[in-house]
Design a protein around this motif. Structure first.
Motif, short mmCIF file in Angstrom:
data_model
loop_
_atom_site.label_atom_id
_atom_site.label_comp_id
_atom_site.label_asym_id
_atom_site.label_seq_id
_atom_site.Cartn_x
_atom_site.Cartn_y
_atom_site.Cartn_z
N PRO A 129 0.84 -1.21 0.00
CA PRO A 129 0.00 0.00 0.00
C PRO A 129 0.87 1.25 0.00
O PRO A 129 1.87 1.32 0.72
CB PRO A 129 -0.78 -0.13 1.31
N HIS A 130 0.52 2.22 -0.82
CA HIS A 130 1.32 3.44 -0.91
C HIS A 130 0.96 4.37 0.25
O HIS A 130 -0.14 4.93 0.30
CB HIS A 130 1.09 4.13 -2.25
N LYS A 131 1.87 4.53 1.18
CA LYS A 131 1.69 5.42 2.31
C LYS A 131 3.05 5.96 2.71
O LYS A 131 4.09 5.40 2.33
CB LYS A 131 1.03 4.71 3.49
N LEU A 132 3.03 7.05 3.44
CA LEU A 132 4.29 7.71 3.79
C LEU A 132 5.21 6.81 4.58
O LEU A 132 6.40 6.70 4.27
CB LEU A 132 4.01 8.99 4.58
N ARG A 133 4.68 6.15 5.58
CA ARG A 133 5.53 5.41 6.51
C ARG A 133 5.05 3.98 6.67
O ARG A 133 3.87 3.73 6.92
CB ARG A 133 5.53 6.12 7.86
N THR A 134 5.97 3.04 6.54
CA THR A 134 5.68 1.63 6.77
C THR A 134 6.66 1.09 7.80
O THR A 134 7.88 1.12 7.58
CB THR A 134 5.80 0.81 5.47
N ASP A 135 6.15 0.63 8.94
CA ASP A 135 6.98 0.09 10.02
C ASP A 135 6.90 -1.43 10.01
O ASP A 135 5.79 -1.99 10.07
CB ASP A 135 6.50 0.60 11.37
N ILE A 136 8.04 -2.08 9.95
CA ILE A 136 8.09 -3.54 9.97
C ILE A 136 8.79 -3.98 11.25
O ILE A 136 9.93 -3.58 11.51
CB ILE A 136 8.86 -4.09 8.75
N VAL A 137 8.09 -4.81 12.04
CA VAL A 137 8.65 -5.32 13.29
C VAL A 137 8.48 -6.83 13.34
O VAL A 137 7.73 -7.41 12.55
CB VAL A 137 7.97 -4.68 14.52
N LEU A 138 9.16 -7.47 14.27
CA LEU A 138 9.03 -8.91 14.48
C LEU A 138 7.89 -9.14 15.47
O LEU A 138 7.97 -8.73 16.63
CB LEU A 138 10.33 -9.49 15.03
N SER A 139 6.81 -9.75 15.00
CA SER A 139 5.66 -9.95 15.88
C SER A 139 4.98 -11.27 15.59
O SER A 139 5.18 -11.88 14.53
CB SER A 139 4.66 -8.80 15.72
N ASP A 140 4.15 -11.72 16.53
CA ASP A 140 3.38 -12.95 16.37
C ASP A 140 2.34 -12.75 15.28
O ASP A 140 1.63 -11.74 15.26
CB ASP A 140 2.70 -13.30 17.69
N ARG A 141 2.24 -13.73 14.40
CA ARG A 141 1.35 -13.59 13.26
C ARG A 141 -0.12 -13.49 13.67
O ARG A 141 -0.90 -12.77 13.04
CB ARG A 141 1.54 -14.79 12.33
N ASP A 142 -0.50 -14.21 14.72
CA ASP A 142 -1.91 -14.24 15.13
C ASP A 142 -2.26 -13.13 16.11
O ASP A 142 -3.27 -12.44 15.95
CB ASP A 142 -2.24 -15.60 15.74
N THR A 143 -1.46 -12.97 17.15
CA THR A 143 -1.78 -12.00 18.20
C THR A 143 -1.24 -10.61 17.92
O THR A 143 -1.64 -9.65 18.54
CB THR A 143 -1.22 -12.47 19.55
N HIS A 144 -0.26 -10.52 16.99
CA HIS A 144 0.42 -9.27 16.65
C HIS A 144 1.26 -8.72 17.80
O HIS A 144 1.71 -7.59 17.75
CB HIS A 144 -0.59 -8.20 16.20
N GLU A 145 1.45 -9.54 18.84
CA GLU A 145 2.32 -9.12 19.94
C GLU A 145 3.78 -9.18 19.48
O GLU A 145 4.17 -10.09 18.76
CB GLU A 145 2.11 -10.02 21.15
N GLN A 146 4.54 -8.21 19.92
CA GLN A 146 5.94 -8.12 19.49
C GLN A 146 6.74 -9.30 20.03
O GLN A 146 6.70 -9.61 21.21
CB GLN A 146 6.56 -6.80 19.94
N PHE A 147 7.48 -9.93 19.13
CA PHE A 147 8.33 -11.06 19.51
C PHE A 147 9.69 -10.58 19.99
O PHE A 147 10.26 -11.08 20.95
CB PHE A 147 8.49 -12.00 18.31
N SER A 148 10.24 -9.57 19.28
CA SER A 148 11.54 -8.99 19.65
C SER A 148 11.60 -7.57 19.15
O SER A 148 11.04 -7.23 18.09
CB SER A 148 12.68 -9.81 19.05
N ASP A 149 12.27 -6.71 19.91
CA ASP A 149 12.43 -5.32 19.50
C ASP A 149 13.83 -5.04 18.96
O ASP A 149 14.26 -3.89 18.87
CB ASP A 149 12.14 -4.37 20.66
N LYS A 150 14.54 -6.09 18.58
CA LYS A 150 15.94 -5.94 18.18
C LYS A 150 16.12 -5.69 16.69
O LYS A 150 17.25 -5.43 16.24
CB LYS A 150 16.75 -7.19 18.58
N LEU A 151 15.06 -5.76 15.91
CA LEU A 151 15.18 -5.54 14.47
C LEU A 151 13.93 -4.80 13.99
O LEU A 151 12.81 -5.25 14.21
CB LEU A 151 15.31 -6.88 13.74
#
Length: 286
Positions: A129-151
């Motif tokens: 999707p064309h938008k100004l900002r796209t943030d990609i983090v490591l998270s659980d696919r189902d719960t969307h809870e962050q798995f790690s904040d190191k990347l």
């Protein structure tokens, strides 16, 4: 003649964000980017030789590599055109920065510091999707809870930002407005609201460049413009090839229609083949 430097050039980008004497500009931008998440007070520029470099990147990608006072690493890049495997390249660079933190010896326990990739893109990212900002983090696919904040990957798609000066609400948006429009500005906006823009005005004023800096800047402008011309040629060639392919398909369809009409009129297979150039098997399918 432009009053301010072009931030999409190597010299311009590093003049703004890659100098020790003006590192408070980069600190301010990163804090506005990560507002209410981080409060960076100091950064140290690192030798970019710690990252793999390819000659194909010259004139296309300009990067800055730094670490915060708490050891977090930031790779900040300006990319002027789409590349093959662009996302995989970003993943490779950040993964390389993570893996370099490994220490020999029995005492190291994988206590990694976070690595952030901030990618200014002077183009729109495909298949997203064309938008100004796209943030990609490591998270659980189902719960969307962050798995790690190191990347973490932050892609900033500059062509998707269309706000005017008076429409900018956050300091992050003000930064993006200034960077996107800098070369066409006659004055630096937002100075009354934030002093960092006053310092930025002095840094990016072309008249303030030394003779040596001006020579380097003029060369970087040439590289940037050559890159734009190359991109435009490739796009025009692609459109021309697509048009030719479309015309060829159109002509093929026209031949099939004519062949069908001749077949219904009872014309012989040899005659239809002679008129349309279609093969016997193509005519039989009609």
């Amino acid at each position: 003649m432009a009053k301010f430097i072009n931030p999409f050039t190597d010299v311009g980008f590093k003049k703004i964000f890659g100098q020790e004497v003006s590192k408070d500009l980069l600190i301010d931008f990163l804090n506005d980017l990560l507002v209410e998440e981080k409060s960076i007070t100091d950064i140290t520029f690192l030798d970019k030789e710690v990252l793999p470099e390819y000659m194909g990147d010259r004139g296309v990608i300009y990067d800055i590599y730094c670490t915060t006072e708490s050891g977090e690493q930031f790779i900040v890049e300006m990319q002027n055109r789409q590349q093959v495997n662009f996302r995989e390249r970003a993943l490779y660079y950040l993964s390389h920065a993570v893996s370099r933190q490994g220490e020999k010896g029995a005492d190291w326990r994988f206590n990694l510091k976070a690595v952030y990739g901030v990618f200014f893109m002077n183009f729109q990212l495909e298949d997203m999707p064309h938008k100004l900002r796209t943030d990609i983090v490591l998270s659980d696919r189902d719960t969307h809870e962050q798995f790690s904040d190191k990347l973490r990957f932050i892609f900033i798609e500059l062509p998707s930002f269309r706000k005017e000066e008076e429409e900018c609400v956050t300091d992050f948006e003000r930064w993006i407005y200034v960077l996107k429009n800098m070369e066409t500005l006659n004055r630096m906006p937002f100075k009354a609201r934030k002093s960092v823009f006053e310092k930025l005005e002095k840094i990016v004023d072309i008249a303030s460049l030394s003779k040596e800096e001006r020579v380097k800047y003029d060369e970087s402008i040439k590289v940037y413009r050559d890159s734009l011309v190359t991109m435009e040629f490739a796009e025009q060639k692609g459109r021309a090839e697509g048009l030719a392919e479309g015309m060829a398909k159109g002509k093929a369809e026209e031949r099939r229609i004519i062949a069908g009409q001749l077949k219904r009129m009872g014309m012989s297979l040899d005659a239809i083949r002679e008129v349309t150039g279609l093969s016997d098997s193509e005519i039989d399918k009609l």
